[in-house]
Scaffold this motif. Structure first.
Motif, PDB file in Angstrom:
ATOM      1  N   PRO A  28      46.440  44.408  36.085  1.00  0.00           N
ATOM      2  CA  PRO A  28      46.978  44.187  37.433  1.00  0.00           C
ATOM      3  C   PRO A  28      45.903  44.411  38.507  1.00  0.00           C
ATOM      4  N   TYR A  29      45.900  43.531  39.502  1.00  0.00           N
ATOM      5  CA  TYR A  29      44.850  43.602  40.521  1.00  0.00           C
ATOM      6  C   TYR A  29      45.408  43.153  41.867  1.00  0.00           C
ATOM      7  N   ALA A  30      44.646  43.441  42.909  1.00  0.00           N
ATOM      8  CA  ALA A  30      44.956  42.914  44.242  1.00  0.00           C
ATOM      9  C   ALA A  30      43.673  42.323  44.803  1.00  0.00           C
ATOM     10  N   GLY A  31      43.815  41.407  45.747  1.00  0.00           N
ATOM     11  CA  GLY A  31      42.629  40.804  46.357  1.00  0.00           C
ATOM     12  C   GLY A  31      42.791  40.715  47.858  1.00  0.00           C
ATOM     13  N   GLY A  70      46.695  53.106  42.523  1.00  0.00           N
ATOM     14  CA  GLY A  70      46.178  53.381  41.176  1.00  0.00           C
ATOM     15  C   GLY A  70      44.863  52.704  40.842  1.00  0.00           C
ATOM     16  N   CYS A  71      44.265  52.036  41.814  1.00  0.00           N
ATOM     17  CA  CYS A  71      43.026  51.296  41.557  1.00  0.00           C
ATOM     18  C   CYS A  71      41.936  52.207  40.973  1.00  0.00           C
ATOM     19  N   LYS A  72      41.265  51.697  39.914  1.00  0.00           N
ATOM     20  CA  LYS A  72      40.231  52.492  39.246  1.00  0.00           C
ATOM     21  C   LYS A  72      38.830  51.905  39.415  1.00  0.00           C
ATOM     22  N   VAL A  73      38.741  50.632  39.785  1.00  0.00           N
ATOM     23  CA  VAL A  73      37.423  50.002  39.933  1.00  0.00           C
ATOM     24  C   VAL A  73      37.520  48.876  40.966  1.00  0.00           C
ATOM     25  N   PHE A  74      36.444  48.716  41.723  1.00  0.00           N
ATOM     26  CA  PHE A  74      36.409  47.683  42.762  1.00  0.00           C
ATOM     27  C   PHE A  74      35.408  46.601  42.392  1.00  0.00           C
ATOM     28  N   LEU A  89      44.944  48.130  38.912  1.00  0.00           N
ATOM     29  CA  LEU A  89      43.807  48.836  38.315  1.00  0.00           C
ATOM     30  C   LEU A  89      42.482  48.378  38.921  1.00  0.00           C
ATOM     31  N   VAL A  90      42.480  47.133  39.420  1.00  0.00           N
ATOM     32  CA  VAL A  90      41.236  46.572  39.984  1.00  0.00           C
ATOM     33  C   VAL A  90      41.521  46.046  41.389  1.00  0.00           C
ATOM     34  N   GLY A  91      40.628  46.336  42.318  1.00  0.00           N
ATOM     35  CA  GLY A  91      40.705  45.788  43.674  1.00  0.00           C
ATOM     36  C   GLY A  91      39.561  44.807  43.868  1.00  0.00           C
ATOM     37  N   VAL A  92      39.909  43.584  44.230  1.00  0.00           N
ATOM     38  CA  VAL A  92      38.884  42.531  44.382  1.00  0.00           C
ATOM     39  C   VAL A  92      38.778  42.170  45.861  1.00  0.00           C
ATOM     40  N   VAL A  93      37.585  42.350  46.411  1.00  0.00           N
ATOM     41  CA  VAL A  93      37.402  42.067  47.826  1.00  0.00           C
ATOM     42  C   VAL A  93      36.292  41.032  47.985  1.00  0.00           C
ATOM     43  N   MET A  94      36.457  40.156  48.971  1.00  0.00           N
ATOM     44  CA  MET A  94      35.409  39.165  49.248  1.00  0.00           C
ATOM     45  C   MET A  94      35.173  39.091  50.753  1.00  0.00           C
ATOM     46  N   THR A 122      34.702  43.247  59.952  1.00  0.00           N
ATOM     47  CA  THR A 122      35.862  44.162  59.948  1.00  0.00           C
ATOM     48  C   THR A 122      35.490  45.456  59.220  1.00  0.00           C
ATOM     49  N   PRO A 123      34.444  46.155  59.689  1.00  0.00           N
ATOM     50  CA  PRO A 123      33.973  47.341  58.948  1.00  0.00           C
ATOM     51  C   PRO A 123      35.037  48.420  58.796  1.00  0.00           C
ATOM     52  N   GLU A 124      35.927  48.529  59.782  1.00  0.00           N
ATOM     53  CA  GLU A 124      36.948  49.583  59.710  1.00  0.00           C
ATOM     54  C   GLU A 124      37.981  49.318  58.613  1.00  0.00           C
ATOM     55  N   ASP A 125      38.034  48.072  58.136  1.00  0.00           N
ATOM     56  CA  ASP A 125      38.990  47.750  57.064  1.00  0.00           C
ATOM     57  C   ASP A 125      38.495  48.213  55.694  1.00  0.00           C
ATOM     58  N   VAL A 126      37.212  48.552  55.589  1.00  0.00           N
ATOM     59  CA  VAL A 126      36.683  48.960  54.275  1.00  0.00           C
ATOM     60  C   VAL A 126      37.341  50.263  53.797  1.00  0.00           C
ATOM     61  N   PRO A 127      37.224  51.374  54.548  1.00  0.00           N
ATOM     62  CA  PRO A 127      37.879  52.603  54.068  1.00  0.00           C
ATOM     63  C   PRO A 127      39.393  52.477  53.988  1.00  0.00           C
ATOM     64  N   ALA A 128      39.972  51.698  54.897  1.00  0.00           N
ATOM     65  CA  ALA A 128      41.439  51.525  54.874  1.00  0.00           C
ATOM     66  C   ALA A 128      41.875  50.816  53.596  1.00  0.00           C
ATOM     67  N   THR A 129      41.106  49.803  53.187  1.00  0.00           N
ATOM     68  CA  THR A 129      41.445  49.061  51.966  1.00  0.00           C
ATOM     69  C   THR A 129      41.291  49.952  50.742  1.00  0.00           C
ATOM     70  N   ILE A 130      40.205  50.715  50.710  1.00  0.00           N
ATOM     71  CA  ILE A 130      39.987  51.629  49.578  1.00  0.00           C
ATOM     72  C   ILE A 130      41.166  52.599  49.469  1.00  0.00           C
ATOM     73  N   GLN A 131      41.534  53.186  50.587  1.00  0.00           N
ATOM     74  CA  GLN A 131      42.626  54.169  50.595  1.00  0.00           C
ATOM     75  C   GLN A 131      43.921  53.532  50.089  1.00  0.00           C
TER      76      GLN A 131
END
Ligand code: RP5
Length: 173
Positions: free
Chosen positions: A37-40, A63-67, A10-15, A48-57
């Motif tokens: 449930p979350y992923a990080g 099922g992620c609803k918020v980042f 439900l949540v994607g955590v990126v740093m 790694t700018p190209e990883d931003v849209p790939a990670t979102i997708q």
């Protein structure tokens, strides 16, 4: 393994860096406590700018609803996420530079109209977790009840500290 076969989140955590992980790991205990449930992952808006849209997708497919995005220095990570999704993005400015997070705060909060980032206090990823849970709770009555319970417990803790102030430290009440 394809994204759809990975566990739902439900949540994607990126740093932005491995140097952010100690601070950002505070998110985990709170999401775990509320059963979210979350992923990080580490992903850099600059390196790694190209990883931003790939990670979102990838996360949206699960099922992620918020980042939640935490970064220091010229912290463009939350903004880069927000630019690539219409889901809510919560930004955590981190105090990793000699400017103690003021640089990251301004870079995270000063988004142009139309692409908001909900920006949390410097080095306070706990509030990013709580805010993510509050967003999810708008459509989950059980989660909403857990949040109310948590507030009650917090208030009891403050009153207990006040009792100790008077009883143990001798303050006149
Ligand atoms: C940002 O730069 C990261 O979020 C981190 O806070 C900061 C420093 O990164 P490192 O040089 O330690 O990898 O992108």
């Amino acid at each position: 393994m394809s994204d759809e076969n990975k566990s739902p989140i439900l949540v994607g955590v990126v740093m932005g860096s491995d140097s952010d992980t100690v601070t950002m790991s505070k998110v985990r205990g709170i999401l775990d406590k509320f059963g979210i449930p979350y992923a990080g992952m580490i992903c850099s808006a600059h390196r790694t700018p190209e990883d931003v849209p790939a990670t979102i997708q990838s996360w949206v497919a699960r099922g992620c609803k918020v980042f939640i995005a935490g970064a220091g220095w010229a912290a463009h990570l939350a903004g880069a996420f927000a630019a690539n999704t219409t889901l809510p993005v919560i930004g955590v400015p981190l105090a990793s530079s000699k400017l103690s997070g003021l640089d990251a705060l301004l870079a995270t909060v000063q988004m142009p109209a139309g692409i908001p980032v909900a920006t949390i206090a410097i080095d306070c990823p706990e509030n990013a977790a709580y805010f993510a849970i509050q967003i999810l709770a708008t459509s989950d009555a059980d989660l909403s009840a857990k949040l109310v319970e948590h507030r009650v417990t917090m208030a009891e803790g403050v009153r207990e500290k006040s009792r100790k102030l008077i009883e143990l430290q001798g303050w006149p009440g």
